[in-house]
Design an enzyme around this catalytic site. Structure first.
Site, PDB file in Angstrom:
ATOM      1  N   CYS A  46      10.546  -1.617   3.579  1.00  0.00           N
ATOM      2  CA  CYS A  46       9.861  -2.595   3.321  1.00  0.00           C
ATOM      3  C   CYS A  46      10.014  -3.588   4.153  1.00  0.00           C
ATOM      4  O   CYS A  46      11.659  -4.101   4.186  1.00  0.00           O
ATOM      5  CB  CYS A  46       9.792  -2.892   1.797  1.00  0.00           C
ATOM      6  SG  CYS A  46       8.972  -4.270   1.556  1.00  0.00           S
ATOM      7  N   CYS A  49      11.688  -6.478   1.846  1.00  0.00           N
ATOM      8  CA  CYS A  49      13.042  -6.721   1.000  1.00  0.00           C
ATOM      9  C   CYS A  49      13.700  -5.494   1.370  1.00  0.00           C
ATOM     10  O   CYS A  49      14.831  -5.373   0.681  1.00  0.00           O
ATOM     11  CB  CYS A  49      12.544  -6.222  -0.630  1.00  0.00           C
ATOM     12  SG  CYS A  49      11.791  -4.633  -0.948  1.00  0.00           S
ATOM     13  N   CYS A  64      -5.743   8.129  12.488  1.00  0.00           N
ATOM     14  CA  CYS A  64      -6.609   7.069  11.991  1.00  0.00           C
ATOM     15  C   CYS A  64      -6.093   5.708  12.533  1.00  0.00           C
ATOM     16  O   CYS A  64      -6.786   4.701  12.059  1.00  0.00           O
ATOM     17  CB  CYS A  64      -6.372   7.215  10.288  1.00  0.00           C
ATOM     18  SG  CYS A  64      -4.907   6.379   9.823  1.00  0.00           S
ATOM     19  N   CYS A  93       5.096  -2.098  -2.696  1.00  0.00           N
ATOM     20  CA  CYS A  93       6.459  -1.853  -2.795  1.00  0.00           C
ATOM     21  C   CYS A  93       6.628  -2.100  -4.104  1.00  0.00           C
ATOM     22  O   CYS A  93       6.245  -3.233  -4.792  1.00  0.00           O
ATOM     23  CB  CYS A  93       7.126  -2.663  -1.765  1.00  0.00           C
ATOM     24  SG  CYS A  93       9.071  -2.619  -2.014  1.00  0.00           S
ATOM     25  N   CYS A  96       9.290  -5.323  -4.608  1.00  0.00           N
ATOM     26  CA  CYS A  96       8.724  -6.825  -4.229  1.00  0.00           C
ATOM     27  C   CYS A  96       7.351  -6.748  -4.318  1.00  0.00           C
ATOM     28  O   CYS A  96       6.910  -7.922  -4.016  1.00  0.00           O
ATOM     29  CB  CYS A  96       9.362  -7.204  -2.870  1.00  0.00           C
ATOM     30  SG  CYS A  96       8.480  -6.644  -1.431  1.00  0.00           S
ATOM     31  N   HIS A  99       2.124  -5.541  -0.488  1.00  0.00           N
ATOM     32  CA  HIS A  99       1.047  -4.723  -0.149  1.00  0.00           C
ATOM     33  C   HIS A  99       1.623  -3.809   1.085  1.00  0.00           C
ATOM     34  O   HIS A  99       1.794  -4.491   2.276  1.00  0.00           O
ATOM     35  CB  HIS A  99      -0.262  -5.379   0.157  1.00  0.00           C
ATOM     36  CG  HIS A  99      -1.398  -4.645   0.816  1.00  0.00           C
ATOM     37  ND1 HIS A  99      -2.146  -3.966  -0.032  1.00  0.00           N
ATOM     38  CD2 HIS A  99      -1.968  -4.445   1.992  1.00  0.00           C
ATOM     39  CE1 HIS A  99      -3.013  -3.224   0.861  1.00  0.00           C
ATOM     40  NE2 HIS A  99      -2.917  -3.416   2.070  1.00  0.00           N
ATOM     41  N   HIS A 102      -3.007   2.087   1.767  1.00  0.00           N
ATOM     42  CA  HIS A 102      -3.842   2.828   0.789  1.00  0.00           C
ATOM     43  C   HIS A 102      -3.492   4.033   0.759  1.00  0.00           C
ATOM     44  O   HIS A 102      -2.966   4.441   1.779  1.00  0.00           O
ATOM     45  CB  HIS A 102      -5.333   2.482   0.833  1.00  0.00           C
ATOM     46  CG  HIS A 102      -5.657   1.055   0.669  1.00  0.00           C
ATOM     47  ND1 HIS A 102      -5.775   0.232   1.460  1.00  0.00           N
ATOM     48  CD2 HIS A 102      -6.339   0.630  -0.443  1.00  0.00           C
ATOM     49  CE1 HIS A 102      -6.294  -0.959   1.034  1.00  0.00           C
ATOM     50  NE2 HIS A 102      -6.678  -0.810  -0.243  1.00  0.00           N
ATOM     51  N   ASP A 106      -6.929  12.910   1.628  1.00  0.00           N
ATOM     52  CA  ASP A 106      -7.316  13.760   2.682  1.00  0.00           C
ATOM     53  C   ASP A 106      -6.294  14.255   3.691  1.00  0.00           C
ATOM     54  O   ASP A 106      -6.389  14.379   4.733  1.00  0.00           O
ATOM     55  CB  ASP A 106      -8.469  13.229   3.574  1.00  0.00           C
ATOM     56  CG  ASP A 106      -7.982  11.796   4.043  1.00  0.00           C
ATOM     57  OD1 ASP A 106      -7.098  11.403   3.848  1.00  0.00           O
ATOM     58  OD2 ASP A 106      -9.108  10.945   4.671  1.00  0.00           O
ATOM     59  N   ARG A 114      -2.694  11.252   1.855  1.00  0.00           N
ATOM     60  CA  ARG A 114      -2.470  10.297   3.303  1.00  0.00           C
ATOM     61  C   ARG A 114      -2.131   8.996   2.805  1.00  0.00           C
ATOM     62  O   ARG A 114      -2.935   8.247   2.377  1.00  0.00           O
ATOM     63  CB  ARG A 114      -3.786  10.336   3.985  1.00  0.00           C
ATOM     64  CG  ARG A 114      -3.599   9.801   5.283  1.00  0.00           C
ATOM     65  CD  ARG A 114      -4.392   9.971   6.565  1.00  0.00           C
ATOM     66  NE  ARG A 114      -6.044   9.748   5.979  1.00  0.00           N
ATOM     67  CZ  ARG A 114      -6.798   8.522   5.956  1.00  0.00           C
ATOM     68  NH1 ARG A 114      -6.166   7.433   6.740  1.00  0.00           N
ATOM     69  NH2 ARG A 114      -7.938   8.406   5.443  1.00  0.00           N
ATOM     70  N   CYS A 116      -1.624   5.510   4.073  1.00  0.00           N
ATOM     71  CA  CYS A 116      -2.252   4.929   5.251  1.00  0.00           C
ATOM     72  C   CYS A 116      -1.432   3.674   5.298  1.00  0.00           C
ATOM     73  O   CYS A 116      -1.935   2.739   4.419  1.00  0.00           O
ATOM     74  CB  CYS A 116      -3.613   4.977   5.321  1.00  0.00           C
ATOM     75  SG  CYS A 116      -4.380   4.111   6.983  1.00  0.00           S
TER      76      CYS A 116
END
Ligand SMILES: [Zn+2]
Length: 130
Positions: A46, A49, A64, A93, A96, A99, A102, A106, A114, A116
Site C-alpha cells: 500500500c 501505509c 485492461c 486496504c 488504512c 481505495h 475494483h 473475469d 481480476r 484491477c
C-alpha cells in the site's frame, strides 16, 4: 476498522496529488499510466501505509490498462460500490482504508477474479535476498 487513521491534511502532506486523489478520494488513474512495474520476485505494498497487499506471483497481464492480480496477498476489504451507474466491488486496504481499485469476476483460473488496481496506489517491494 482501519488501523492507520490520519487526517486529510496528513494524507495530503504524505502523498502526491495523484496518490491522494486515487487512494483517499476513490479516484481512478488514467489507464496505462503505470506499465513499468518490475517483474522480479517481490510483492506490492500500500502506497499509504506500506501494508503488503498483493504478491508478484498473482500479477497477470490483463491488457485492461491497470495492474491486475488474480488474488489478494494481504488484508484487503471489499465494499459494494454503486457509483458511476455501475455495480462493482471496491477494494480497499484493510490497514488504512485506502481505495485501491475494483475486483471483477473475469479473471484467470483458479480464482476467476481480476483485482484491477490503480498503479499509483501500490508500490513494488523487491524480495529480500536470502
Ligand atoms: Zn494501506
Amino acid at each position: 476498522m482501519a488501523q492507520v487513521t490520519k487526517s486529510d491534511a496528513e494524507w495530503r502532506a504524505q502523498l502526491s496529488d495523484e496518490e491522494y486523489y486515487v487512494t483517499r478520494q476513490a479516484g481512478t488513474e488514467r489507464p496505462f499510466s503505470h506499465p513499468g512495474f518490475p517483474k522480479e520476485a517481490g510483492h506490492f505494498a500500500c502506497i499509504c501505509c506500506g501494508a503488503p497487499l498483493f504478491e508478484q506471483d498473482a500479477k497477470f497481464e490483463s491488457h485492461c490498462g491497470w495492474p491486475s492480480f488474480s488474488a489478494p496477498g494481504g488484508e484487503i476489504d471489499e465494499h459494494h460500490d454503486t457509483t458511476h451507474g455501475m455495480v462493482r466491488t471496491e477494494v480497499r486496504c484493510h490497514n488504512c482504508d485506502a481505495h485501491l481499485g475494483h475486483v471483477f469476476p473475469d479473471g484467470p483460473p483458479p480464482t476467476g477474479l481480476r483485482y484491477c488496481i490503480n498503479g499509483v496506489a501500490i508500490e513494488f517491494v523487491p524480495a529480500q535476498e536470502g
